[in-house]
Design a protein around this motif. Structure first.
Motif, PDB file in Angstrom:
ATOM      1  N   ILE A  42       3.153  14.957 -16.745  1.00 59.67           N
ATOM      2  CA  ILE A  42       3.934  15.974 -16.347  1.00 59.67           C
ATOM      3  C   ILE A  42       5.167  15.050 -15.319  1.00 59.67           C
ATOM      4  O   ILE A  42       6.297  15.498 -15.596  1.00 59.67           O
ATOM      5  N   THR A  44       6.396  12.579 -16.503  1.00 55.29           N
ATOM      6  CA  THR A  44       7.313  12.113 -17.662  1.00 55.29           C
ATOM      7  C   THR A  44       8.489  13.291 -17.828  1.00 55.29           C
ATOM      8  O   THR A  44       9.591  12.919 -17.753  1.00 55.29           O
ATOM      9  N   THR A  45       7.967  14.533 -18.015  1.00 56.47           N
ATOM     10  CA  THR A  45       8.917  15.529 -18.227  1.00 56.47           C
ATOM     11  C   THR A  45       9.931  15.887 -16.960  1.00 56.47           C
ATOM     12  O   THR A  45      11.116  15.759 -16.968  1.00 56.47           O
ATOM     13  N   THR A  47      10.697  13.685 -14.848  1.00 64.17           N
ATOM     14  CA  THR A  47      11.745  12.630 -14.628  1.00 64.17           C
ATOM     15  C   THR A  47      12.979  12.419 -15.490  1.00 64.17           C
ATOM     16  O   THR A  47      14.250  12.522 -15.252  1.00 64.17           O
ATOM     17  N   ILE A  48      12.381  13.127 -17.082  1.00 69.41           N
ATOM     18  CA  ILE A  48      13.477  13.527 -17.797  1.00 69.41           C
ATOM     19  C   ILE A  48      14.626  14.374 -17.312  1.00 69.41           C
ATOM     20  O   ILE A  48      15.898  14.181 -17.422  1.00 69.41           O
ATOM     21  N   ILE A  51      16.648  13.038 -14.249  1.00 70.86           N
ATOM     22  CA  ILE A  51      17.752  12.049 -14.544  1.00 70.86           C
ATOM     23  C   ILE A  51      18.978  12.587 -15.265  1.00 70.86           C
ATOM     24  O   ILE A  51      19.842  12.469 -14.911  1.00 70.86           O
ATOM     25  N   PHE A 294      18.440  17.986 -25.157  1.00 72.30           N
ATOM     26  CA  PHE A 294      17.142  18.127 -24.531  1.00 72.30           C
ATOM     27  C   PHE A 294      17.124  19.534 -24.569  1.00 72.30           C
ATOM     28  O   PHE A 294      15.890  20.401 -24.818  1.00 72.30           O
TER      29      PHE A 294
END
Lengths: 316, 317
Positions: A42, A44-45, A47-48, A51, A294
């Motif tokens: 979670i 990771t998502t 942070t994407i 950012i 994205f």
């Protein structure tokens, strides 16, 4: 054989029984580690998203760009000329053009191959086609890019003189080859999940194999097939190395597959390969482009998930 | 054979004609798949066979195509894939165990479980170039809060030690490997989940009935039964990592490197990057070197795939 086995079948615990508290502490540590793994995915998502949105916001706050200009502009020229233009449509157009060419080839071809594999092919023939598809699926995308550049482009130029050295059609065909195994294997899984009884019922009513395959089995597996198509489209939209090698580097708003285009991923590669300084508007523009990309793939994945969950027919 | 089948009425023969036509179309489509693979392999072999020799394997890249080699790129690929495997396998298998073996019954937790699952499906669909940008910001620059890669705020050891660490990581082996980890993690999670799901429930019930705790059940029963499936999925994921170019391109860039990396922060190049570099040059002769490089890369990948197939065949029940 009546020899007595000296060792008992179950090894009994020896010595002091292990402390229950110690075991509980150890188990909760492991459990915490496992939950940490789940949290990582979670994170990771998140942070994407953080950012991309923070850096894209920084881009939109710059003097030479505006959010409205980004989403409505039809000119993208961040590197050349005195006046920079940041209108994202030429890049989106490039992505869509390459994807359209790829899907026009890969979807029908993949679906037909899948129907044939699941409904017609004999086991011996399957044993040839399946490994071919697995090998195709395992080929790195940079190899497809090289193939597009050295085989497909010269081939197209030989057929018709209007094709440029870099063109959308060549990249699109290479992306089609890349997507073909995905479409075929996922669609075939969906077709094979349709129960035998449906086929037997149709055969019993006197249908031909063609009618069974196309009018009974394919509609029954439609949700899985659509999900496979959406996944292939998402892969084609996000494909980078093929378009970086074969599609070119001049963003233009065109629907002509013979001309040079620059898809969104191609632009990101160009920026990060060092054509821009690390803190200029063009550097941050790549984050805005990445955010657009994205969002597109996220939307496709979510629609695919929805289709699979909502329209799946569960056969007992 | 009855009379009707051998002399069918016209309406029926039209329907059978359609069937035969469709078979022809299908054969054409399937034949096209094989033909494309054939043309692809043939074109790469004819272009690449000339430069494929031990000189290519043992030497650094060069400005002259006939002297170019792929040795530093091969070592770089091995290093980043090691970092990737060491970090991705425990994380991926751990997440799969959490999702498959500890499904919560409570309503809010169950919703959270579904959310994590959807999130992983989603991560699997994120384009790899976006992971490259994530790695660039999170690993190379550490969100720009730790100074710049040239002027690190914290170091461990010196560049002479292989374990030399600094924060931020810079464009080194560690950043590249961790970025690849992000790319392959969803693949490892999904395939490990499938392997765990294939373990029959009776094994779990047996272990629980003997008084095992849930973790003892997973460690002693479920996980050993799922290992072949997990290994197959992991090997396929690693072969994806070996061939992945886009995220590494963002992290490392195309740089002219003639040495092998000596520590975790050292600059590196990888085989797909080297191939991209050669393929993007205008000279025909560099395209031939690129084709030779592709042959080496494909040989490695085919070995990996063959290993996965062998494991699958051996343990298939």
């Amino acid at each position: 054989m009546t020899a007595i086995n000296p060792q008992p079948a179950v090894s009994l615990p020896r010595g002091r029984p292990k402390s229950k508290i110690l075991r509980r502490v150890r188990e909760s540590c492991i459990m915490a580690g496992l939950i940490g793994c789940g949290v990582f995915s979670i994170a990771t998502t998140l942070t994407i998203i953080v950012i991309l949105s923070v850096e894209a916001l920084r881009f939109f706050r710059l003097d030479e760009v505006s959010f409205w200009g980004f989403i409505s502009g039809t000119k993208w020229s961040p590197l050349l000329g005195a006046e920079k233009h940041f209108g994202v449509w030429p890049l989106i157009c490039g992505t869509l053009l390459v994807t359209a060419v790829a899907m026009a080839v890969a979807l029908p071809l993949g679906l037909i191959t899948a129907i044939w594999l699941s409904e017609y092919a004999k086991p011996k023939v399957r044993a040839v086609i399946k490994p071919v598809l697995e090998v195709l699926a395992g080929i790195p995308t940079v190899v497809f890019g090289f193939f597009a550049l050295t085989v497909i482009t010269p081939g197209l130029r030989w057929l018709h003189e209007g094709f440029g050295v870099y063109n959308a059609a060549s990249a699109g065909l290479a992306v089609a080859v890349m997507c073909l195994p995905i479409v075929t294997s996922l669609a075939e899984d969906a077709l094979r999940a349709v129960p035998r009884s449906l086929r037997e019922g149709a055969f019993g009513l006197g249908a031909t194999r063609f009618e069974v395959a196309v009018k009974v089995v394919t509609p029954a597996a439609l949700s899985g097939i659509v999900a496979a198509f959406l996944l292939a489209i998402a892969r084609a939209v996000g494909e980078t190395m093929i378009v970086a090698l074969a599609a070119g580097a001049s963003p233009s708003l065109t629907l002509d597959p013979r001309s040079e285009v620059q898809p969104m991923t191609g632009y990101m590669v160009q920026i990060f390969l060092g054509d821009a300084s690390n803190y200029g508007a063009e550097y941050y523009s790549s984050y805005a482009v990445a955010a657009t990309l994205f969002l597109m793939t996220l939307l496709l994945t979510l629609i695919g998930h929805r289709v699979r969950v909502r329209y799946r027919q569960v056969y007992e | 054979m009855n009379e009707l089948a051998s002399h069918p009425p016209s309406a029926r023969s039209g329907r059978f004609l359609k069937d035969h036509l469709f078979v022809a179309v299908c054969l054409l489509a399937a034949g096209l798949c094989i033909a494309v693979l054939g043309v692809l392999l043939a074109s790469i072999i004819t272009q690449g066979i000339e430069h494929l020799d031990t000189h290519l394997l043992m030497n650094p890249p060069s400005r002259k195509p006939e002297k170019a080699g792929i040795y530093p790129a091969m070592i770089g690929t091995i290093y980043i894939c090691l970092v990737c495997a060491v970090s991705a396998i425990p994380l991926g298998v751990g997440t799969a165990i959490l999702l498959e073996e500890f499904k919560p019954r409570q309503k809010t937790l169950a919703r959270l479980h579904g959310f994590v699952q959807l999130n992983i499906t989603n991560l699997a669909g994120v384009p790899s170039v976006v992971y490259g940008i994530l790695g660039m910001t999170a690993f190379v620059e550490v969100f720009k809060v730790m100074g710049s890669p040239g002027d690190p705020v914290w170091t461990l050891g010196t560049p002479e030690n292989w374990y030399y660490l600094q924060l931020p990581f810079g464009r080194g082996v560690l950043a590249g490997g961790l970025t690849l980890m992000l790319v392959v993690l969803p693949i490892i999670i999904i395939s490990s989940q499938e392997a765990l799901r294939a373990v029959p429930n009776s094994l779990r019930q047996g272990a629980l009935a003997l008084g095992a705790t849930r973790l003892q059940m997973v460690w002693g029963t479920t996980l050993p039964a799922a290992v072949p499936g997990i290994m197959t999925g992991t090997i396929l994921a690693m072969s994806r990592a070996i061939g992945e170019a886009a995220p590494i391109l963002i992290i490392a860039g195309v740089v002219y490197i003639t040495f092998t990396p000596e520590h975790l922060m050292d600059d590196f190049t990888a085989m797909p990057l080297q191939i991209y570099d050669w393929a993007s040059r205008p000279q025909e002769s560099f395209h031939q070197v690129a084709a030779s490089g592709i042959m080496v890369l494909m040989a490695i990948l085919l070995t990996f795939n063959a290993a996965a197939v062998m494991i699958r065949q051996k343990f298939q029940r």
